[in-house]
Design a protein around this motif. Structure first.
Motif, PDB file in Angstrom:
ATOM      1  N   ARG A  37       0.829  -1.209   0.000  1.00 17.86           N
ATOM      2  CA  ARG A  37       0.000   0.000   0.000  1.00 17.86           C
ATOM      3  C   ARG A  37       0.865   1.261   0.000  1.00 17.86           C
ATOM      4  O   ARG A  37       0.421   2.319  -0.451  1.00 17.86           O
ATOM      5  N   GLN A  38       2.086   1.122   0.505  1.00 17.37           N
ATOM      6  CA  GLN A  38       3.001   2.259   0.534  1.00 17.37           C
ATOM      7  C   GLN A  38       3.849   2.348  -0.737  1.00 17.37           C
ATOM      8  O   GLN A  38       4.804   3.112  -0.790  1.00 17.37           O
ATOM      9  N   GLY A  39       3.506   1.546  -1.726  1.00 19.30           N
ATOM     10  CA  GLY A  39       4.166   1.653  -3.016  1.00 19.30           C
ATOM     11  C   GLY A  39       5.394   0.789  -3.195  1.00 19.30           C
ATOM     12  O   GLY A  39       6.240   1.094  -4.053  1.00 19.30           O
ATOM     13  N   ALA A  40       5.526  -0.287  -2.424  1.00 19.06           N
ATOM     14  CA  ALA A  40       6.680  -1.175  -2.583  1.00 19.06           C
ATOM     15  C   ALA A  40       6.727  -1.725  -4.005  1.00 19.06           C
ATOM     16  O   ALA A  40       5.745  -2.280  -4.491  1.00 19.06           O
ATOM     17  N   ARG A  41       7.877  -1.546  -4.662  1.00 17.97           N
ATOM     18  CA  ARG A  41       8.057  -2.031  -6.023  1.00 17.97           C
ATOM     19  C   ARG A  41       9.413  -2.718  -6.141  1.00 17.97           C
ATOM     20  O   ARG A  41      10.419  -2.082  -5.853  1.00 17.97           O
ATOM     21  N   PRO A  42       9.452  -3.999  -6.535  1.00 18.36           N
ATOM     22  CA  PRO A  42       8.281  -4.816  -6.863  1.00 18.36           C
ATOM     23  C   PRO A  42       7.460  -5.127  -5.620  1.00 18.36           C
ATOM     24  O   PRO A  42       8.008  -5.184  -4.513  1.00 18.36           O
ATOM     25  N   PRO A  43       6.169  -5.337  -5.794  1.00 11.87           N
ATOM     26  CA  PRO A  43       5.318  -5.600  -4.636  1.00 11.87           C
ATOM     27  C   PRO A  43       5.503  -7.019  -4.105  1.00 11.87           C
ATOM     28  O   PRO A  43       6.060  -7.884  -4.788  1.00 11.87           O
ATOM     29  N   TYR A  44       5.016  -7.229  -2.901  1.00 12.21           N
ATOM     30  CA  TYR A  44       5.034  -8.569  -2.318  1.00 12.21           C
ATOM     31  C   TYR A  44       3.764  -9.318  -2.741  1.00 12.21           C
ATOM     32  O   TYR A  44       2.673  -8.738  -2.799  1.00 12.21           O
ATOM     33  N   ARG A  45       3.934 -10.586  -3.018  1.00 16.93           N
ATOM     34  CA  ARG A  45       2.782 -11.469  -3.250  1.00 16.93           C
ATOM     35  C   ARG A  45       2.838 -12.553  -2.180  1.00 16.93           C
ATOM     36  O   ARG A  45       3.683 -13.453  -2.242  1.00 16.93           O
ATOM     37  N   VAL A  46       1.967 -12.431  -1.198  1.00 15.68           N
ATOM     38  CA  VAL A  46       2.005 -13.315  -0.040  1.00 15.68           C
ATOM     39  C   VAL A  46       1.055 -14.489  -0.252  1.00 15.68           C
ATOM     40  O   VAL A  46      -0.135 -14.296  -0.548  1.00 15.68           O
ATOM     41  N   PHE A  49      12.766  -6.688   7.010  1.00 13.97           N
ATOM     42  CA  PHE A  49      12.782  -7.151   5.623  1.00 13.97           C
ATOM     43  C   PHE A  49      12.324  -6.039   4.673  1.00 13.97           C
ATOM     44  O   PHE A  49      12.908  -5.842   3.605  1.00 13.97           O
ATOM     45  N   VAL A  50      11.264  -5.329   5.053  1.00 13.79           N
ATOM     46  CA  VAL A  50      10.766  -4.239   4.209  1.00 13.79           C
ATOM     47  C   VAL A  50      11.833  -3.166   4.042  1.00 13.79           C
ATOM     48  O   VAL A  50      12.057  -2.655   2.939  1.00 13.79           O
ATOM     49  N   GLU A  51      12.519  -2.832   5.133  1.00 15.31           N
ATOM     50  CA  GLU A  51      13.574  -1.827   5.045  1.00 15.31           C
ATOM     51  C   GLU A  51      14.705  -2.318   4.145  1.00 15.31           C
ATOM     52  O   GLU A  51      15.252  -1.541   3.343  1.00 15.31           O
ATOM     53  N   GLU A  52      15.067  -3.575   4.264  1.00 16.94           N
ATOM     54  CA  GLU A  52      16.120  -4.135   3.422  1.00 16.94           C
ATOM     55  C   GLU A  52      15.735  -4.082   1.947  1.00 16.94           C
ATOM     56  O   GLU A  52      16.562  -3.759   1.085  1.00 16.94           O
ATOM     57  N   ASP A  53      14.474  -4.366   1.650  1.00 20.48           N
ATOM     58  CA  ASP A  53      14.025  -4.454   0.256  1.00 20.48           C
ATOM     59  C   ASP A  53      13.705  -3.096  -0.357  1.00 20.48           C
ATOM     60  O   ASP A  53      13.960  -2.871  -1.542  1.00 20.48           O
ATOM     61  N   HIS A  54      13.121  -2.195   0.443  1.00 23.67           N
ATOM     62  CA  HIS A  54      12.558  -0.972  -0.124  1.00 23.67           C
ATOM     63  C   HIS A  54      13.007   0.311   0.577  1.00 23.67           C
ATOM     64  O   HIS A  54      12.524   1.396   0.221  1.00 23.67           O
ATOM     65  N   GLY A  55      13.876   0.199   1.557  1.00 20.87           N
ATOM     66  CA  GLY A  55      14.411   1.390   2.187  1.00 20.87           C
ATOM     67  C   GLY A  55      13.727   1.763   3.494  1.00 20.87           C
ATOM     68  O   GLY A  55      12.609   1.321   3.791  1.00 20.87           O
ATOM     69  N   ALA A  56      14.426   2.596   4.257  1.00 14.15           N
ATOM     70  CA  ALA A  56      13.964   2.973   5.592  1.00 14.15           C
ATOM     71  C   ALA A  56      12.667   3.771   5.560  1.00 14.15           C
ATOM     72  O   ALA A  56      11.825   3.642   6.454  1.00 14.15           O
ATOM     73  N   GLU A  57      12.490   4.609   4.538  1.00 19.30           N
ATOM     74  CA  GLU A  57      11.293   5.446   4.494  1.00 19.30           C
ATOM     75  C   GLU A  57      10.037   4.619   4.302  1.00 19.30           C
ATOM     76  O   GLU A  57       9.009   4.856   4.939  1.00 19.30           O
ATOM     77  N   VAL A 107      15.107 -23.156  -2.531  1.00 17.09           N
ATOM     78  CA  VAL A 107      14.899 -22.291  -3.695  1.00 17.09           C
ATOM     79  C   VAL A 107      14.473 -20.882  -3.274  1.00 17.09           C
ATOM     80  O   VAL A 107      13.946 -20.119  -4.077  1.00 17.09           O
ATOM     81  N   SER A 108      14.697 -20.547  -1.990  1.00 19.65           N
ATOM     82  CA  SER A 108      14.293 -19.245  -1.459  1.00 19.65           C
ATOM     83  C   SER A 108      15.497 -18.327  -1.273  1.00 19.65           C
ATOM     84  O   SER A 108      16.573 -18.776  -0.869  1.00 19.65           O
ATOM     85  N   ARG A 109      15.305 -17.046  -1.569  1.00 18.06           N
ATOM     86  CA  ARG A 109      16.368 -16.061  -1.367  1.00 18.06           C
ATOM     87  C   ARG A 109      16.693 -15.907   0.112  1.00 18.06           C
ATOM     88  O   ARG A 109      17.844 -15.746   0.493  1.00 18.06           O
ATOM     89  N   ARG A 110      15.668 -15.928   0.940  1.00 13.20           N
ATOM     90  CA  ARG A 110      15.892 -15.869   2.379  1.00 13.20           C
ATOM     91  C   ARG A 110      14.822 -16.706   3.071  1.00 13.20           C
ATOM     92  O   ARG A 110      13.724 -16.907   2.547  1.00 13.20           O
ATOM     93  N   GLY A 157       9.202 -23.391  -8.230  1.00 13.96           N
ATOM     94  CA  GLY A 157       9.949 -22.266  -8.759  1.00 13.96           C
ATOM     95  C   GLY A 157      10.580 -21.428  -7.672  1.00 13.96           C
ATOM     96  O   GLY A 157      10.548 -21.776  -6.482  1.00 13.96           O
ATOM     97  N   ARG A 158      11.162 -20.299  -8.072  1.00 13.05           N
ATOM     98  CA  ARG A 158      11.902 -19.458  -7.143  1.00 13.05           C
ATOM     99  C   ARG A 158      10.961 -18.758  -6.160  1.00 13.05           C
ATOM    100  O   ARG A 158       9.855 -18.345  -6.508  1.00 13.05           O
ATOM    101  N   VAL A 159      11.443 -18.629  -4.929  1.00 17.11           N
ATOM    102  CA  VAL A 159      10.703 -17.958  -3.856  1.00 17.11           C
ATOM    103  C   VAL A 159      11.582 -16.850  -3.298  1.00 17.11           C
ATOM    104  O   VAL A 159      12.787 -17.048  -3.128  1.00 17.11           O
ATOM    105  N   ASP A 160      10.988 -15.707  -3.037  1.00 16.73           N
ATOM    106  CA  ASP A 160      11.766 -14.620  -2.445  1.00 16.73           C
ATOM    107  C   ASP A 160      12.012 -14.881  -0.955  1.00 16.73           C
ATOM    108  O   ASP A 160      13.147 -14.900  -0.489  1.00 16.73           O
ATOM    109  N   THR A 161      10.921 -15.093  -0.207  1.00 18.43           N
ATOM    110  CA  THR A 161      11.027 -15.235   1.241  1.00 18.43           C
ATOM    111  C   THR A 161      10.129 -16.366   1.727  1.00 18.43           C
ATOM    112  O   THR A 161       8.936 -16.398   1.391  1.00 18.43           O
TER     113      THR A 161
END
Length: 325
Positions: free
Chosen positions: A31-40, A173-181, A101-104, A69-73
């Protein structure tokens, strides 16, 4: 990557807060504009509904065995059903397969038991809900269990402490992926603190140790907390309540679980850590107000307890604030 695929693993007896902190945290990031977005995607054994430890039934999006296939988290939830889940060879095997097959890979709360059963914590430092830490260490001696931190990140594998610590790890995780703001805006939207540092204790000493029922000892503890910059030596504290130092030490051992000097040191360190994060006071002032003889004494105590200097602690743990134009 079109999106960041997050696989959340549930089972009978999951803790709903564990699940919601992760799923809602990532959705708020979108909702805060994370790009690429998360698909949970919430997965369960064979895709069937699972019953939470409060009795509510939760329907999964898919079976864990259908993940391909590949998984992010990959995130394994905790809950009272963690022991049974960790002894289910199919579930454990699927967790191991998807982790490869997961990044983390991560667990929240007692989900660490499932990761440990899959061999994913061998040789790693990990945490879990403080109440279950001893059981985890006893059952899996190859895991370096630390019950204190809110969360631990060891390479690509992360583990968090009890219940709401799941949100702290998700924000990290969000900060790592999309920054502190972005992480700051997610925290504001969820009306939570941004965000507890991983090495902050799960349980504050002021809440983790019940206020002593023993009236004499309660007077001593209250005096320590309220007068950190005073002389808090054993002789002074014993004189305060008119007992011998030996008797006071026995009371602390019986009711608090640590000697008076250690309690005083821990109280001063906790107060100093809070001041460092919440204020811009110079180190000399923080040391003086918290009862340390000098800034150097404060530095030595911090290095011994946290493995880093007060300045570094402040730099790493002070919440970042947005700057207006």
């Amino acid at each position: 990557m079109d999106d960041r695929l997050v696989i959340v693993v549930g089972y009978d007896g999951i803790e709903l807060i564990d699940l919601a902190c992760v799923t809602s945290g990532f959705e708020h990031a979108n909702r805060q504009g994370a790009r690429p977005p998360y698909r949970v995607v919430f997965t369960t054994p064979a895709g069937r509904p699972v019953r939470s430890d409060t009795g509510l039934e939760v329907r999964g999006h898919a079976g864990l065995d259908r993940v391909d296939g590949r998984v992010d988290t990959l995130v394994v939830s905790g809950g009272l059903g963690h022991e049974a889940a960790s002894r289910d060879p199919r579930l454990v095997g699927q967790v191991r397969r998807v982790a490869a097959v997961s990044r983390r890979v991560a667990s929240v709360c007692t989900g660490a038991t499932v990761l440990a059963a899959a061999g994913l914590l061998d040789g790693r430092r990990a945490t879990t809900h403080w109440h279950y830490a001893d059981a985890l260490a006893d059952r899996f001696p190859r895991v370096h269990v630390d019950p204190a931190p809110v969360y631990v990140r060891d390479g690509v594998v992360s583990t968090s402490g009890g219940v709401t610590a799941a949100l702290d790890l998700t924000l990290a995780f969000v900060e790592e992926d999309h920054g502190a703001e972005t992480a700051r805006r997610v925290a504001m939207g969820m009306v939570t603190y941004l965000h507890r540092p991983g090495d902050q204790a799960q349980v504050s000493q002021f809440t983790g140790v019940p206020r002593p029922e023993q009236l004499l000892l309660r007077r001593v503890v209250d005096h320590v907390v309220g007068h950190l910059d005073d002389d808090l030596g054993a002789a002074r504290l014993a004189a305060l309540v008119d007992v011998s130092e030996r008797h006071l030490s026995r009371l602390f051992a019986r009711h608090v679980g640590r000697p008076p000097a250690r309690y005083v040191r821990d109280a001063r360190l906790e107060a100093a850590s809070r001041m460092l994060v919440a204020t811009s006071e110079p180190l000399t002032a923080v040391a003086r107000r918290c009862g340390f003889a000098s800034a150097e004494s404060l530095r030595q105590a911090f290095v011994a307890r946290f493995g880093l200097t007060p300045s570094r602690f402040r730099a790493e743990h002070t919440p970042r604030r947005a700057t207006g134009r």
